[in-house]
Design an enzyme around this catalytic site. Sequence first.
Site, PDB file in Angstrom:
ATOM      1  N   ARG A   1       0.838  -1.201   0.000  1.00  0.00           N
ATOM      2  CA  ARG A   1       0.000   0.000   0.000  1.00  0.00           C
ATOM      3  C   ARG A   1       0.873   1.252   0.000  1.00  0.00           C
ATOM      4  NH1 ARG A   1      -3.685  -1.462   5.112  1.00  0.00           N
ATOM      5  NH2 ARG A   1      -1.615  -2.121   5.805  1.00  0.00           N
TER       6      ARG A   1
ATOM      7  N   ASP B   1       1.111   5.556   0.256  1.00  0.00           N
ATOM      8  CA  ASP B   1       0.437   6.677   0.900  1.00  0.00           C
ATOM      9  C   ASP B   1      -0.046   7.706  -0.108  1.00  0.00           C
ATOM     10  OD1 ASP B   1       0.869   5.660   3.446  1.00  0.00           O
ATOM     11  OD2 ASP B   1       2.771   6.722   3.701  1.00  0.00           O
TER      12      ASP B   1
ATOM     13  N   TYR C   1      12.102   0.952  -4.188  1.00  0.00           N
ATOM     14  CA  TYR C   1      11.565   2.305  -4.258  1.00  0.00           C
ATOM     15  C   TYR C   1      12.642   3.261  -4.777  1.00  0.00           C
ATOM     16  CZ  TYR C   1       7.277   1.323  -1.623  1.00  0.00           C
ATOM     17  OH  TYR C   1       6.055   0.853  -1.225  1.00  0.00           O
TER      18      TYR C   1
ATOM     19  N   ARG D   1      10.889   7.359   3.267  1.00  0.00           N
ATOM     20  CA  ARG D   1      10.888   8.815   3.420  1.00  0.00           C
ATOM     21  C   ARG D   1      11.678   9.247   4.654  1.00  0.00           C
ATOM     22  NH1 ARG D   1       4.629   9.733   3.161  1.00  0.00           N
ATOM     23  NH2 ARG D   1       5.211  11.856   3.823  1.00  0.00           N
TER      24      ARG D   1
END
Length: 263
Positions: free
Chosen positions: A49, A51, A109, A196
């Site tokens: 999932r 954000d 990522y 992040r």
Amino acid sequence: MRLALGIEYDGSRFLGWQTQPGGGTVQDVLQTAMAAIAGEDVKVTCAGRTDRGVHACEQVIHFDPPAARPDTAWVRGVNAMLPDSVAVLWARPVDDAFHARFSAISRSYRYILLNRQVRPALAARHAGWFHRALDVQSMRLAGEFFVGEHDFSAFRSAECQAKSPVRRVIRLDIECSGERIDFLISANAFLHHMVRNIVGTLVYVGMGKYPPAWVGDVLASRERALAAPTFGPEGLYLEAVDYGPQWALPTGRRTPASLPVEL
């Protein structure tokens, strides 16, 4: 029969991946489009999932179609029903044992950061931004501390629901081209906000606030308060999900080279 689909989307248009009562998520629009092809409701499961504001070059989902349709219907047919910010890339039949989340070996990522004095306008929704010059070599040295299996408690959000904070980072590379800095991170799995938070911490090192070895101290502390603040979602892309050759899926690293603006 079970099907796997590869999906790309511009996360700036959505409230995240996971369905919400009020709609507005990637899963909401995708399931609505797929229901139009299936003739009844469809529920999908994703590899990971994302954000609000986070993008995907290749999210992977699986579902059990309630009706037989050619594979092209799940690509071109579904795409005809989707907004232009989401697209199905491919569809493949898989064994019923396949699970988009639990069958994944690793996820990769990419965080795109624009490093210049003035904020971006054209790339505002598709890249992070930091105004002070960053020392890329110091960030690379700091990034080495993340590689391997560690307790990443210092880099997870307070809302993270993972049972264990231990993750194995397979690689962390930093690429630099002009004003653009790309952080590439692959791991067996990620905690909520982990990428992040790592990027924010590396930026602290790059701006000279701390030496590279500080990252090792933060990792060992397991204290979220000691790491840097969470960086914004704009520059984050789910780039690839690896399942291994046994599933014969056409997955691979899909670099977000074609953005609304040349970075």
